[in-house]
Design an enzyme around this catalytic site. Structure first.
Site, PDB file in Angstrom:
ATOM      1  N   HIS A 188       0.740  -1.341  -0.090  1.00 24.36           N
ATOM      2  CA  HIS A 188       0.043  -0.001   0.058  1.00 24.36           C
ATOM      3  C   HIS A 188       1.083   1.335   0.103  1.00 24.36           C
ATOM      4  CE1 HIS A 188      -3.595   2.085   0.258  1.00 24.36           C
ATOM      5  NE2 HIS A 188      -3.487   2.734   1.390  1.00 24.36           N
ATOM      6  N   GLU A 429      -4.616 -12.448 -16.254  1.00 18.69           N
ATOM      7  CA  GLU A 429      -3.568 -12.422 -15.227  1.00 18.69           C
ATOM      8  C   GLU A 429      -2.957 -13.843 -14.970  1.00 18.69           C
ATOM      9  OE1 GLU A 429      -4.496 -10.143 -11.605  1.00 18.69           O
ATOM     10  OE2 GLU A 429      -6.334 -11.125 -11.492  1.00 18.69           O
ATOM     11  N   ASP A 453       0.458 -10.224 -11.719  1.00 16.59           N
ATOM     12  CA  ASP A 453       0.374 -11.394 -11.525  1.00 16.59           C
ATOM     13  C   ASP A 453       0.660 -12.387 -12.613  1.00 16.59           C
ATOM     14  OD1 ASP A 453      -0.495 -11.861  -8.745  1.00 16.59           O
ATOM     15  OD2 ASP A 453      -2.488 -10.877  -9.302  1.00 16.59           O
ATOM     16  N   CYS A 500      -3.485  -3.101 -17.198  1.00 19.11           N
ATOM     17  CA  CYS A 500      -3.560  -2.492 -16.068  1.00 19.11           C
ATOM     18  C   CYS A 500      -2.389  -2.777 -14.734  1.00 19.11           C
ATOM     19  CB  CYS A 500      -5.013  -2.367 -15.127  1.00 19.11           C
ATOM     20  SG  CYS A 500      -5.462  -4.045 -14.608  1.00 19.11           S
TER      21      CYS A 500
END
Ligand code: PEP
Ligand code: MG
Length: 547
Positions: A188, A429, A453, A500
């Site tokens: 984060h 992914e 991923d 993305c």
């Protein structure tokens, strides 16, 4: 001078004073006191200060992450008023004639151990809260500057690691850079740093005992380097780089409001990734054309229970309304692996990245999934929302999703609730999704490639594990080949394909992606204008895939 290298999360440069977040905390010293009343008065003041700091944090968090996630600061305020807790501290001060900070630290440890040993899971979780409030009171007694107080001057935050709740507490205006010993590029902290255009280095092998608050440091995200106590010459070089950086920023400002189109006329949809409602500010500030990935799982993190349908509906609606008619692609819950949430009670797994996560949870615990879908379909009435589903491996899963969507639609219709079923796509992914691309493309409205991923599963390299850096190649030909395959599968079926994952923001690949026919790039807000400039300078003529 002390130099350390680390993994750069945002390629900016900053110079300033260090604020060391020493969470280990030094041992609080026990001292004998004579004036018991004066000590109790000190304690009272420290608690009052603590409560008003928590009130400020609460108000700030409500604005940034919503009421539900902010509630923890209200709980902390109430805990500071708990009679048993206060009695225990007063007793120690009186009977042992000891300093207030020692009494608080000791009581905090005792209570926290007691809660940790309880059977009830909710009570066990309170153990960390007791530690938290006790540390706050001790810090106030010791006169330590808080991370959120007005007194904090703009600083380079140095820490072992930072949790989402710690980053939320910080006054973002006053952060010059982040430097942490641990953390991953997808933590984060890293996401926040990119969001706010703040230089950040993670995985820095520094010894925190040699670093103290107030030291001058330079964080060079371009070279992946942090320099503590730089000499004059190094400072001058850094100042020049900061000046160049500022000039570059002003140049990029002029690109706001411009189209993202190559000289050859190829249009790219340049969107931004966000993790919370408050991040929309960065999206607008950097003039992204939409939101290509709203990681909705952040609404589920840092709290004690599931967000309600109403809370979710409000969050999605706010984002959709704020973005007006611009596209907002919301990804359904991607919990599991590195994003663990206690109240989901997920089983301990040997290999969580390949475990029970994301759509696998949603298709098993359909109540959780349906609540989110209801909130999304209701919010879709208020803007240009699209939905995408993570971690897909088969057509069968997509069909199962469709069945749940149909159930939710039926329920909403029967109840006469306003809703809209928006455009729905999937994240590509997993290698399986790439290989099944032709079939999957016939089932959905768009593809969005999650390269974070996809890279970990294709190269068999854990995305969290810094020690594998030597083997990690984000430009591996297998990944580029897969991206090309995905775009071709999508276009054959008449749907669009975007990226993305973090690779979408890699300027070394932008031209390649455009030439491959990628229709959309969704990147951290801080990269939007940089990529727009690159794309506008390209001459690529690959035909625009109309949408
Ligand atoms: C990805 O895997 O590339 C992605 C965008 O999703 P996340 O990073 O949230 O797993
Ligand atoms: Mg992913």
């Amino acid at each position: 001078m002390m130099n350390f290298s680390g993994k750069s999360v945002y390629k900016g440069i900053a110079m300033g004073k260090v604020l060391l977040l020493d969470k280990g905390g030094e041992q609080v010293k026990r001292t004998h006191i004579d004036d018991i009343e004066a000590e109790k008065k000190r304690l009272e003041e420290a608690i009052e200060n603590g409560k008003s700091q928590l009130q400020q944090l609460y108000e700030k968090a409500v604005k940034e992450v919503g009421e539900a996630s902010a509630a923890i600061f209200e709980v902390h305020q109430m805990m500071m008023e708990d009679e048993d807790y206060l009695d225990a501290i007063h007793n120690m001060i009186e009977s042992e004639q000891i300093n207030a900070e020692f009494a608080v630290a000791q009581t905090g440890d005792n209570f926290s151990d007691m809660f940790a040993a309880m059977d009830d899971e909710y009570m066990r979780a309170r153990s960390a809260d007791i530690k938290d409030i006790s540390n706050r009171i001790v810090d106030n007694l010791l006169g330590k500057a808080g991370m959120s107080g007005d007194s904090m001057e703009p600083s380079i935050i140095v820490a072992d690691d930072l949790s989402p709740s710690e980053t939320v507490q910080m006054d973002k205006e006053k952060i010059l850079a982040f430097v942490t010993v641990h953390g991953s590029t997808n933590s984060h902290t890293a996401i926040l740093a990119r969001m706010m255009n703040i230089p950040a280095l993670i995985g820095v092998p520094m010894n925190l005992e040699e670093i103290h608050s107030g030291m001058v440091a330079i964080v060079d995200g371009v070279n992946g380097e942090v320099i503590f106590e730089p000499d004059q010459e190094t400072c001058l070089t850094a100042m020049n780089k900061i000046k160049d950086q500022e000039e570059q920023r002003l140049l990029l400002e002029s690109l706001k409001g411009q189209e993202t189109i190559t000289k050859g006329g190829r249009k790219i949809h340049l969107y931004a990734n966000i993790g919370s409602v408050s991040d929309v500010g960065y999206v607008l500030e950097n003039d992204a054309e939409g939101i290509g990935l709203f990681r909705s799982e952040f609404l589920y993190l840092g709290r004690d229970d599931f967000p309600t349908e109403e809370e979710q509906f409000n969050a999605y609606k706010t984002v959709a309304q704020t973005m007006g008619n611009k596209k907002v692609i919301i990804r359904t819950l991607d919990i599991g692996a590195d994003k663990q949430v206690d109240y989901f009670n997920l089983p301990k797994e040997e290999n969580p990245a390949m475990g029970y996560r994301a759509i696998r949870i949603c298709l098993t615990q359909t109540d959780i999934f349906k609540t989110q879908l209801r909130a999304l379909f209701r919010a879709a009435v208020y803007g240009n929302i699209s939905i995408m589903y993570p971690m897909i491996i088969s057509v069968n899963e997509v069909r199962k999703i469709k069945a749940v969507v149909a159930e939710v639609e039926k329920e909403l219709k029967e109840l006469g609730i306003d809703y809209k079923i928006p455009e729905q796509g999937i994240m590509i992914e997993t290698p399986a999704a790439v290989l099944m691309g032709d079939d999957l493309a016939k089932e959905v409205d768009f593809f969005s490639i999650g390269t974070n991923d996809l890279t970990q599963y294709t190269l068999a390299i854990d995305r969290q594990n810094n020690t594998l850096d030597a083997f990690f190649d984000s430009h591996h030909p297998a990944i580029l080949k897969m991206i090309q395959m995905v775009v071709e599968s999508a276009h054959k079926a008449g749907i669009w394909a975007g990226i993305c994952g973090e690779l979408g923001a890699d300027p070394e690949l932008t031209e390649k992606f455009v030439e491959m026919g990628v229709d959309e790039l969704s990147v951290s807000p801080s990269m939007v204008l940089k990529l727009r400039k690159m794309i506008r300078d390209m001459s690529t003529t690959t035909p625009d895939f109309g949408r």
